[in-house]
Design an enzyme around this catalytic site. Structure first.
Site, mmCIF file in Angstrom:
data_model
loop_
_atom_site.group_PDB
_atom_site.id
_atom_site.type_symbol
_atom_site.label_atom_id
_atom_site.label_comp_id
_atom_site.label_asym_id
_atom_site.label_seq_id
_atom_site.Cartn_x
_atom_site.Cartn_y
_atom_site.Cartn_z
ATOM 1 N N ASP A 79 -14.690 -22.120 -15.993
ATOM 2 C CA ASP A 79 -16.185 -21.749 -15.675
ATOM 3 C C ASP A 79 -16.199 -20.433 -15.190
ATOM 4 O O ASP A 79 -15.471 -19.650 -14.594
ATOM 5 C CB ASP A 79 -16.522 -22.695 -14.209
ATOM 6 C CG ASP A 79 -17.678 -22.658 -13.930
ATOM 7 O OD1 ASP A 79 -18.635 -22.529 -14.916
ATOM 8 O OD2 ASP A 79 -17.967 -22.941 -12.549
ATOM 9 N N HIS A 80 -17.257 -19.559 -15.840
ATOM 10 C CA HIS A 80 -17.686 -18.278 -15.432
ATOM 11 C C HIS A 80 -16.411 -17.339 -15.803
ATOM 12 O O HIS A 80 -16.152 -16.610 -14.863
ATOM 13 C CB HIS A 80 -18.156 -17.989 -13.952
ATOM 14 C CG HIS A 80 -19.521 -18.716 -13.897
ATOM 15 N ND1 HIS A 80 -20.762 -18.168 -14.304
ATOM 16 C CD2 HIS A 80 -19.852 -19.757 -13.269
ATOM 17 C CE1 HIS A 80 -21.775 -19.092 -14.113
ATOM 18 N NE2 HIS A 80 -21.221 -20.187 -13.421
ATOM 19 N N ASP A 101 -18.980 -15.471 -19.388
ATOM 20 C CA ASP A 101 -19.976 -15.328 -19.066
ATOM 21 C C ASP A 101 -20.217 -13.724 -18.927
ATOM 22 O O ASP A 101 -19.818 -12.837 -17.844
ATOM 23 C CB ASP A 101 -20.024 -15.733 -17.323
ATOM 24 C CG ASP A 101 -21.217 -15.351 -16.738
ATOM 25 O OD1 ASP A 101 -22.118 -14.865 -17.127
ATOM 26 O OD2 ASP A 101 -21.248 -15.856 -15.304
ATOM 27 N N HIS A 206 -26.447 -24.790 -15.323
ATOM 28 C CA HIS A 206 -25.564 -24.214 -14.163
ATOM 29 C C HIS A 206 -26.570 -24.394 -12.794
ATOM 30 O O HIS A 206 -27.842 -24.560 -13.106
ATOM 31 C CB HIS A 206 -25.365 -22.954 -14.109
ATOM 32 C CG HIS A 206 -24.046 -22.647 -14.909
ATOM 33 N ND1 HIS A 206 -22.969 -22.128 -14.826
ATOM 34 C CD2 HIS A 206 -23.893 -22.836 -16.488
ATOM 35 C CE1 HIS A 206 -21.852 -22.146 -15.741
ATOM 36 N NE2 HIS A 206 -22.837 -22.418 -16.853
ATOM 37 N N GLY A 207 -26.071 -24.266 -11.715
ATOM 38 C CA GLY A 207 -26.623 -24.306 -10.587
ATOM 39 C C GLY A 207 -27.561 -25.543 -10.626
ATOM 40 O O GLY A 207 -28.536 -25.455 -10.045
ATOM 41 N N ASN A 250 -23.796 -28.492 -14.486
ATOM 42 C CA ASN A 250 -22.686 -28.028 -13.664
ATOM 43 C C ASN A 250 -22.900 -28.313 -12.160
ATOM 44 O O ASN A 250 -24.100 -27.969 -11.637
ATOM 45 C CB ASN A 250 -22.454 -26.525 -13.652
ATOM 46 C CG ASN A 250 -21.760 -26.167 -15.058
ATOM 47 O OD1 ASN A 250 -21.754 -26.916 -16.053
ATOM 48 N ND2 ASN A 250 -21.355 -24.847 -14.945
ATOM 49 N N ASP A 252 -21.118 -27.906 -8.387
ATOM 50 C CA ASP A 252 -19.869 -27.452 -7.645
ATOM 51 C C ASP A 252 -20.519 -27.865 -6.030
ATOM 52 O O ASP A 252 -20.009 -28.502 -5.201
ATOM 53 C CB ASP A 252 -19.621 -26.018 -7.657
ATOM 54 C CG ASP A 252 -18.500 -25.366 -6.894
ATOM 55 O OD1 ASP A 252 -18.037 -26.140 -6.081
ATOM 56 O OD2 ASP A 252 -17.838 -24.490 -7.235
HETATM 57 P P1 13P Z 1 -24.224 -25.434 -8.004
HETATM 58 O O1 13P Z 1 -23.848 -24.289 -6.708
HETATM 59 O O2 13P Z 1 -25.453 -25.803 -8.163
HETATM 60 O O3 13P Z 1 -23.317 -26.595 -7.713
HETATM 61 O O4 13P Z 1 -23.629 -24.903 -9.423
HETATM 62 C C1 13P Z 1 -22.467 -24.846 -9.707
HETATM 63 C C2 13P Z 1 -22.099 -24.275 -11.017
HETATM 64 O O5 13P Z 1 -23.114 -23.724 -11.668
HETATM 65 C C3 13P Z 1 -20.896 -24.043 -11.543
HETATM 66 O O6 13P Z 1 -20.807 -23.134 -12.624
HETATM 67 O O1 G3H Z 2 -20.642 -21.172 -10.648
HETATM 68 C C1 G3H Z 2 -19.803 -20.952 -9.635
HETATM 69 C C2 G3H Z 2 -18.979 -21.743 -9.268
HETATM 70 O O2 G3H Z 2 -19.616 -22.587 -7.723
HETATM 71 C C3 G3H Z 2 -17.507 -21.554 -8.752
HETATM 72 O O3 G3H Z 2 -17.810 -20.805 -7.497
HETATM 73 O O4 G3H Z 2 -16.486 -18.857 -7.828
HETATM 74 O O5 G3H Z 2 -16.657 -19.755 -5.349
HETATM 75 O O6 G3H Z 2 -15.230 -20.961 -7.091
HETATM 76 P P1 G3H Z 2 -16.590 -20.055 -7.047
HETATM 77 ZN ZN ZN Z 3 -22.235 -21.474 -12.876
#
Ligand code: 13P
Ligand code: G3H
Ligand code: ZN
Length: 305
Positions: A79-80, A101, A206-207, A250, A252
């Site tokens: 991810d990212h 990203d 995302h998000g 996504n 988290d």
């Molecule tokens: P949230 O913070 O909304 O859970 O998004 C997570 C995310 O986009 C991870 O790539």
């Molecule tokens: O999109 C980002 C994720 O929430 C990951 O967050 O870099 O703190 O692990 P992190």
């Molecule tokens: Zn993200």
């Protein structure tokens, strides 16, 4: 037939479902996600950020992820990823998919780095997600004004020039637990325009955490301070999945909240607790419950592995 990630993306686009990409940064969270997906017989993407890789320490993270991937329908995703080097490393390790990203770069530099990752990854059969537009977090202190949304015309050029398999779009979601200051909306007009430019192309949101009120209330009742936390309304996410080409969502923050809620509850209710297993096993159960709920509400609920 090989039911790889591409198979599920194609299926998702045809049938109006999506895959959940759930972030983990410890063993209990990973186990909760996988147990939830197994119980629902649903495919799932286990996502690891660069920060999570560092936190878990690469070898531990990969070893645990590979155990998780012994289950059918569990796919490992970076991810990212912010550099070619981290993406290359994950491709070489054998991830199913990597995200490069380059959204903070200029349009041309984003194309350049994304194309480089896609060319390398595709030779090894690994899928690549790119990002265009900016999916912010409140910590960036940047409000989602129009200049951060994905430009549909540029999206077409970006996909054509880079060869990405999926594209993360900025349509009003943001990372973290504080998503809106005002009206809770998503830019479906922009999403429609992107889809006009890129018909049937798999898109990523995302998000997308929902930041449920009941969870926030419980965290606050056990000493937390998350008063103005809020997330994306479920009906907007459902619309994005059912009526649009969003094939990956996504999440988290919702899993972080589930974990925190449980740990707070157990520690406050049991002040003599000292064994981490007493709260971490319940946190793992809470992550599993959250995963199952999300699969039922949004992800591949009817489809079976
Ligand atoms: P949230 O913070 O909304 O859970 O998004 C997570 C995310 O986009 C991870 O790539
Ligand atoms: O999109 C980002 C994720 O929430 C990951 O967050 O870099 O703190 O692990 P992190
Ligand atoms: Zn993200």
């Amino acid at each position: 037939m090989i039911k790889d990630l591409k198979y599920y993306y194609n299926k998702a686009i045809k049938e109006g479902f999506c895959l959940g990409a759930l972030n983990f940064s410890n063993m209990e969270c990973l186990q909760g996600i996988v147990e939830g997906a197994k119980e629902m017989n649903s495919p799932i993407i286990i996502s690891v950020s660069e920060g999570a890789l560092k936190y878990m320490q690469e070898d531990y993270c990969i070893a645990l992820s590979n155990i998780a991937r012994k289950n059918k329908g569990v796919f490992l995703h970076l991810d990212h990823g912010k550099s070619f080097e981290i993406c290359k490393k994950c491709v070489d390790i054998g991830f199913d998919s990597v995200m490069i990203d380059g959204s903070a770069l200029s349009f041309q530099d984003n194309i350049k780095i994304t194309k480089k990752v896609a060319t390398y990854a595709h030779k090894k059969g690994v899928l690549v997600e790119g990002e265009l537009g900016q999916i912010t977090g409140i910590e960036d202190e940047v409000s989602n004004d129009i200049s951060h949304y994905t430009d549909p015309i540029k999206a077409k050029e970006f996909v054509e020039k880079t060869g990405v398999d999926t594209l993360a779009v900025a349509i009003g979601t943001s990372h973290g637990a504080y998503k809106y200051n005002g009206d809770k909306t998503l830019k479906f007009d922009i999403l429609k325009e992107i889809e006009k430019q890129l018909p049937n192309f798999p898109l990523v949101l995302h998000g997308a955490s929902t930041v449920d009120e009941s969870v926030i209330e419980k965290i606050n009742s056990f000493g937390g301070d998350l008063k103005s936390a809020n997330g994306i309304p479920k009906n907007l996410l459902k619309k994005a999945v059912k009526q649009h080409n969003i094939v990956k969502i996504n999440t988290d923050t919702d899993l972080r909240l589930a974990t925190t809620m449980k740990v707070r509850e157990v520690l406050i209710n049991n002040p003599k607790t000292i064994d981490p297993r007493d709260y971490l096993k319940l946190a793992r159960e809470e992550v599993k419950t959250t995963t199952i709920k999300k699969i039922k509400e949004l992800f591949f609920s009817k489809d079976k592995i």
